[in-house]
Design a protein around this motif. Structure first.
Motif, mmCIF file in Angstrom:
data_model
loop_
_atom_site.group_PDB
_atom_site.id
_atom_site.type_symbol
_atom_site.label_atom_id
_atom_site.label_comp_id
_atom_site.label_asym_id
_atom_site.label_seq_id
_atom_site.Cartn_x
_atom_site.Cartn_y
_atom_site.Cartn_z
ATOM 1 N N ASP A 22 1.664 9.441 -6.447
ATOM 2 C CA ASP A 22 2.025 10.784 -6.419
ATOM 3 C C ASP A 22 2.864 11.147 -7.729
ATOM 4 O O ASP A 22 2.933 12.311 -8.194
ATOM 5 C CB ASP A 22 3.153 10.745 -5.341
ATOM 6 N N PHE A 23 3.097 10.215 -8.446
ATOM 7 C CA PHE A 23 3.856 10.474 -9.674
ATOM 8 C C PHE A 23 3.089 9.956 -11.107
ATOM 9 O O PHE A 23 3.484 10.347 -12.145
ATOM 10 C CB PHE A 23 5.386 9.585 -9.726
ATOM 11 N N LEU A 24 2.049 9.238 -10.822
ATOM 12 C CA LEU A 24 1.205 8.793 -11.922
ATOM 13 C C LEU A 24 -0.265 9.530 -11.772
ATOM 14 O O LEU A 24 -0.740 9.570 -10.839
ATOM 15 C CB LEU A 24 1.078 7.298 -11.825
ATOM 16 N N SER A 25 -0.418 10.061 -12.771
ATOM 17 C CA SER A 25 -2.030 10.511 -12.865
ATOM 18 C C SER A 25 -2.842 9.627 -13.714
ATOM 19 O O SER A 25 -2.453 8.960 -14.811
ATOM 20 C CB SER A 25 -1.854 12.122 -13.556
ATOM 21 N N ASN A 26 -4.058 9.501 -13.267
ATOM 22 C CA ASN A 26 -5.273 8.712 -14.024
ATOM 23 C C ASN A 26 -4.502 7.194 -14.057
ATOM 24 O O ASN A 26 -4.687 6.859 -15.416
ATOM 25 C CB ASN A 26 -5.600 9.448 -15.177
ATOM 26 N N TYR A 27 -4.038 6.621 -13.163
ATOM 27 C CA TYR A 27 -3.235 5.437 -13.427
ATOM 28 C C TYR A 27 -4.531 4.355 -13.215
ATOM 29 O O TYR A 27 -5.326 4.242 -12.692
ATOM 30 C CB TYR A 27 -2.116 5.141 -12.761
ATOM 31 N N MET B 284 0.931 -1.189 -0.019
ATOM 32 C CA MET B 284 0.123 0.077 -0.104
ATOM 33 C C MET B 284 0.828 1.536 -0.011
ATOM 34 O O MET B 284 0.519 2.171 -0.781
ATOM 35 C CB MET B 284 -1.178 -0.051 1.070
ATOM 36 N N GLU B 285 1.827 1.278 0.776
ATOM 37 C CA GLU B 285 2.805 2.574 0.708
ATOM 38 C C GLU B 285 3.391 2.678 -0.547
ATOM 39 O O GLU B 285 3.571 3.833 -0.960
ATOM 40 C CB GLU B 285 3.942 2.302 1.888
ATOM 41 N N ILE B 286 3.792 1.843 -1.190
ATOM 42 C CA ILE B 286 4.272 1.891 -2.756
ATOM 43 C C ILE B 286 3.233 2.455 -3.550
ATOM 44 O O ILE B 286 3.405 3.393 -4.534
ATOM 45 C CB ILE B 286 5.118 0.683 -3.034
ATOM 46 N N GLN B 287 1.924 1.714 -3.451
ATOM 47 C CA GLN B 287 0.918 2.124 -4.233
ATOM 48 C C GLN B 287 0.630 3.714 -3.999
ATOM 49 O O GLN B 287 0.516 4.629 -5.290
ATOM 50 C CB GLN B 287 -0.319 1.384 -3.984
ATOM 51 N N ARG B 288 0.722 4.147 -2.977
ATOM 52 C CA ARG B 288 0.585 5.623 -2.758
ATOM 53 C C ARG B 288 1.798 6.675 -3.119
ATOM 54 O O ARG B 288 1.558 7.578 -3.866
ATOM 55 C CB ARG B 288 0.583 5.930 -0.797
ATOM 56 N N LEU B 289 2.965 6.165 -3.163
ATOM 57 C CA LEU B 289 3.944 6.601 -3.839
ATOM 58 C C LEU B 289 3.940 6.904 -5.281
ATOM 59 O O LEU B 289 4.194 7.790 -5.884
ATOM 60 C CB LEU B 289 5.372 5.875 -3.540
ATOM 61 N N ALA B 290 3.550 5.674 -5.904
ATOM 62 C CA ALA B 290 3.176 5.482 -7.183
ATOM 63 C C ALA B 290 2.294 6.630 -7.658
ATOM 64 O O ALA B 290 2.277 7.363 -8.738
ATOM 65 C CB ALA B 290 2.757 4.237 -7.726
#
Length: 193
Positions: free
Chosen positions: A28-33, A20-26
């Motif tokens: 932050d960098f990806l939009s509309n993923y 989950m913490e990596i999903q949150r980090l992702a």
């Protein structure tokens, strides 16, 4: 400076586990993923048979030798042994070679050329046993690893999933063996909650 603007490129992320913490980090960098899961997220493929062997610390090496002596080891049947420390990787590699098992090791203290040489010796079957720390648990894609042995258990579930995911690849079946004993391991405490 040569990278295209985010509006004109696609970014893809792949992982056997996606905490989950990596999903949150992702996020932050990806939009509309789009998040696409194949199989059960955070679990091993069904192509891996998982076994546990009770092995007190002082008997681990003998248990390992019992397994290795029964196995056909060559370029088509490779065995990957995971340990927790670089020191233990070096020690176990030396001990295996002294006992007639062609082994090499890979860990964070080895230079990149040394790692590449060790992987090539493993891949071609010259050293059909590779002793590794978790540095090799992610991204190592060798389809003919038949057995993964967790000589030392990892300290978290994701590392375990990545480690055993080195076998059972590309449609092949594989076996993952974990040595367990009474030595306290944070991995157990995480799962008890």
């Amino acid at each position: 400076a040569d990278m295209p603007d985010t509006s004109s490129r696609n970014t893809l992320m792949f992982s056997a586990t996606f905490p989950m913490e990596i999903q949150r980090l992702a996020g932050d960098f990806l939009s509309n993923y789009i998040f696409l899961a194949v199989g059960r997220v955070g679990s091993a493929t069904e192509n891996v048979e998982q076994k546990c062997i009770y092995a007190p610390e002082r008997e681990k090496f003998n248990k390992l030798m019992d397994i290795l002596e029964k196995e056909e080891m060559n370029a088509e049947h490779l065995i990957l042994v995971f340990v927790e420390t670089k020191r233990n990787a070096n020690y176990l590699e030396r001990l295996l070679n002294e006992n007639g098992i062609d082994a090499t090791s890979i860990h964070g203290d080895r230079s990149q050329p040394d790692r590449e040489e060790a992987l090539e010796m493993f891949r071609c079957g010259r050293c059909p046993v590779l002793v590794a720390t978790s540095v090799a648990a992610r991204g190592l894609d060798i389809s003919n690893v038949n057995i993964v042995i967790n000589y030392d258990l990892p300290t978290n579930r994701d590392d375990y999933v990545h480690r055993i995911g080195r076998t059972g690849r590309a449609g092949h079946r594989g076996t993952a063996i974990a040595f367990i004993n009474e030595v306290p391991n944070p991995f157990y405490r995480i799962n008890e909650v």
